[in-house]
Design an enzyme around this catalytic site. Sequence first.
Site, PDB file in Angstrom:
ATOM      1  N   HIS A  69       0.990  -0.983  -0.098  1.00  0.00           N
ATOM      2  CA  HIS A  69       0.385   0.125  -0.052  1.00  0.00           C
ATOM      3  C   HIS A  69       1.327   1.066  -0.251  1.00  0.00           C
ATOM      4  O   HIS A  69       1.940   1.177   0.506  1.00  0.00           O
ATOM      5  CB  HIS A  69      -0.530  -0.335   1.079  1.00  0.00           C
ATOM      6  CG  HIS A  69      -0.452   0.298   2.605  1.00  0.00           C
ATOM      7  ND1 HIS A  69      -0.055   1.436   2.840  1.00  0.00           N
ATOM      8  CD2 HIS A  69      -0.029  -0.727   4.007  1.00  0.00           C
ATOM      9  CE1 HIS A  69      -0.072   0.573   4.717  1.00  0.00           C
ATOM     10  NE2 HIS A  69       0.301  -0.058   4.785  1.00  0.00           N
ATOM     11  N   ASP A  71      -1.247   4.017   0.487  1.00  0.00           N
ATOM     12  CA  ASP A  71      -1.445   5.684   1.564  1.00  0.00           C
ATOM     13  C   ASP A  71      -0.850   5.348   3.401  1.00  0.00           C
ATOM     14  O   ASP A  71      -0.462   3.921   3.795  1.00  0.00           O
ATOM     15  CB  ASP A  71      -2.800   4.856   1.607  1.00  0.00           C
ATOM     16  CG  ASP A  71      -3.109   3.697   2.754  1.00  0.00           C
ATOM     17  OD1 ASP A  71      -2.051   2.648   1.817  1.00  0.00           O
ATOM     18  OD2 ASP A  71      -3.647   3.678   3.322  1.00  0.00           O
ATOM     19  N   ASP A 102       6.418   2.439   6.584  1.00  0.00           N
ATOM     20  CA  ASP A 102       4.930   1.865   6.445  1.00  0.00           C
ATOM     21  C   ASP A 102       4.085   2.118   4.964  1.00  0.00           C
ATOM     22  O   ASP A 102       4.007   3.443   5.832  1.00  0.00           O
ATOM     23  CB  ASP A 102       4.096   1.877   7.445  1.00  0.00           C
ATOM     24  CG  ASP A 102       3.578   1.162   7.682  1.00  0.00           C
ATOM     25  OD1 ASP A 102       2.523   0.159   6.529  1.00  0.00           O
ATOM     26  OD2 ASP A 102       2.072   1.149   8.599  1.00  0.00           O
ATOM     27  N   GLU A 135      -5.381   1.134   2.995  1.00  0.00           N
ATOM     28  CA  GLU A 135      -4.606  -0.274   3.690  1.00  0.00           C
ATOM     29  C   GLU A 135      -5.322   0.123   4.931  1.00  0.00           C
ATOM     30  O   GLU A 135      -4.868  -0.628   6.015  1.00  0.00           O
ATOM     31  CB  GLU A 135      -3.269  -0.931   3.325  1.00  0.00           C
ATOM     32  CG  GLU A 135      -2.883  -2.164   4.379  1.00  0.00           C
ATOM     33  CD  GLU A 135      -2.690  -1.887   5.671  1.00  0.00           C
ATOM     34  OE1 GLU A 135      -2.171  -2.550   6.993  1.00  0.00           O
ATOM     35  OE2 GLU A 135      -2.172  -0.338   6.318  1.00  0.00           O
ATOM     36  N   GLU A 136      -4.547   1.811   5.457  1.00  0.00           N
ATOM     37  CA  GLU A 136      -4.321   2.363   6.854  1.00  0.00           C
ATOM     38  C   GLU A 136      -5.922   2.692   6.973  1.00  0.00           C
ATOM     39  O   GLU A 136      -5.912   3.667   8.010  1.00  0.00           O
ATOM     40  CB  GLU A 136      -3.923   3.633   6.224  1.00  0.00           C
ATOM     41  CG  GLU A 136      -2.063   2.911   6.369  1.00  0.00           C
ATOM     42  CD  GLU A 136      -1.552   2.390   7.687  1.00  0.00           C
ATOM     43  OE1 GLU A 136      -2.131   2.192   8.544  1.00  0.00           O
ATOM     44  OE2 GLU A 136      -0.277   1.967   7.057  1.00  0.00           O
ATOM     45  N   GLU A 164       4.829  -5.416   3.561  1.00  0.00           N
ATOM     46  CA  GLU A 164       4.846  -4.838   4.993  1.00  0.00           C
ATOM     47  C   GLU A 164       5.118  -5.508   5.920  1.00  0.00           C
ATOM     48  O   GLU A 164       6.464  -5.814   5.973  1.00  0.00           O
ATOM     49  CB  GLU A 164       3.847  -5.493   6.115  1.00  0.00           C
ATOM     50  CG  GLU A 164       2.148  -5.607   5.223  1.00  0.00           C
ATOM     51  CD  GLU A 164       1.886  -3.745   6.214  1.00  0.00           C
ATOM     52  OE1 GLU A 164       2.275  -3.272   6.975  1.00  0.00           O
ATOM     53  OE2 GLU A 164       0.805  -3.021   5.347  1.00  0.00           O
ATOM     54  N   HIS A 353       3.962   4.579  11.838  1.00  0.00           N
ATOM     55  CA  HIS A 353       2.883   5.957  12.366  1.00  0.00           C
ATOM     56  C   HIS A 353       3.620   6.444  13.378  1.00  0.00           C
ATOM     57  O   HIS A 353       2.846   6.982  14.181  1.00  0.00           O
ATOM     58  CB  HIS A 353       2.110   4.579  13.431  1.00  0.00           C
ATOM     59  CG  HIS A 353       1.244   4.039  11.982  1.00  0.00           C
ATOM     60  ND1 HIS A 353      -0.104   3.416  12.732  1.00  0.00           N
ATOM     61  CD2 HIS A 353       1.461   3.255  10.802  1.00  0.00           C
ATOM     62  CE1 HIS A 353      -0.532   3.100  11.346  1.00  0.00           C
ATOM     63  NE2 HIS A 353       0.420   3.032  10.527  1.00  0.00           N
TER      64      HIS A 353
END
Length: 380
Positions: A69, A71, A102, A135-136, A164, A353
Amino acid sequence: MSLDPVALTADLVRCPSVTPEEGGALRLLEGILTDAGFACTRVDRNGVPNLFARWGRQGANRTFGFNGHIDVVPVGDAAAWTHDPFGGEISDGWLWGRGATDMKSGVAAFVAAAVDFVRETPPDGAVILTITGDEEGDSVDGTVALLDWMAAEGEAMSVCLVGEPTCPEHLGEMMKIGRRGSMTAFFTARGVQGHSAYPHRARNPVSAVARLIDRLASHELDQGTEHFDPSTLAVTTIDTGNPATNVIPALCRATVNIRFNDLHTGTSLTDWLAAEAERVQGETGVAIDMTVKISGESFLTPPGSLSQLVADAVEAETGIRPEGSTSGGTSDARFVRAHCPVVEFGLVGKTMHQVDERVEVAQIPALKAIYKRVLKEYFA
């Protein structure tokens, strides 16, 4: 000319692709992949951007897939960052920015590996890349949309590697061969408001919720299985919205989150939660309503040819044999597993994050080398 995954990671970080914004990331990747001979299709759904790319013929006897991903989560307080969160700056051996770990580095690594591989040694088979922008977020119109489109169009992956971040401390130490299931239960208890000096004239929903939550939190769901740790239940909130000390409120809400192994399903746990709520309702006379959101079921790709392929490639490039783990949260592998065997492997995820999210620059070409070796060995 070899595709530089570090430069590509930096370019992707500079795309402000906070879910569900694409920020130019998929347009960038589509251009690179098209130039390398991949047939690319945008599979956007309900405003969510997704990209499908295939090198080789449709319906090939062997098709290796990558999933990832572009995003990212919001940056939070931008002033708290050491470097521009969308600057893609390289400093002190690190590449900084939201999504650096990520998982724009993972996407850059498998795109670069796939492009170099098909240019250098065109395989007898096909390579498919599925890249989502959801995905997030709710994950309803991302990888799920790609898989729905693939089923409708007759596209299929034989196996899939999700990029990931999977390693706790050092590149190479862990891959994911499954994931725990995840679900959230929301309880609303409705009683009768009254004066705290006359509790017999009220029906206290707080006491009912406290009784229910104690039973749920103190219950041992299981002791784990061969490939999974014990299931866990966490109480995440209990709310009444009551500022008064002399008023028994009429309403109380509570939420629990369960991460569960392969001894359970979302349905079996929902039945257990409902039975406990009904039991407390009968004991207290307080009506308790429940709604449940199941984010994903537990799954396992049993150790076999795919996990061995990935583990062998990781060990060959890093000298470390990765542990096959099912720890951590959810990922889009939970959707892919219904399509084909799936394993996850990627970089160290310690800063994902966080403010000042960053990735060690040296890890990015190392990950590309692992992915490229996986492709070579798969098609050998």
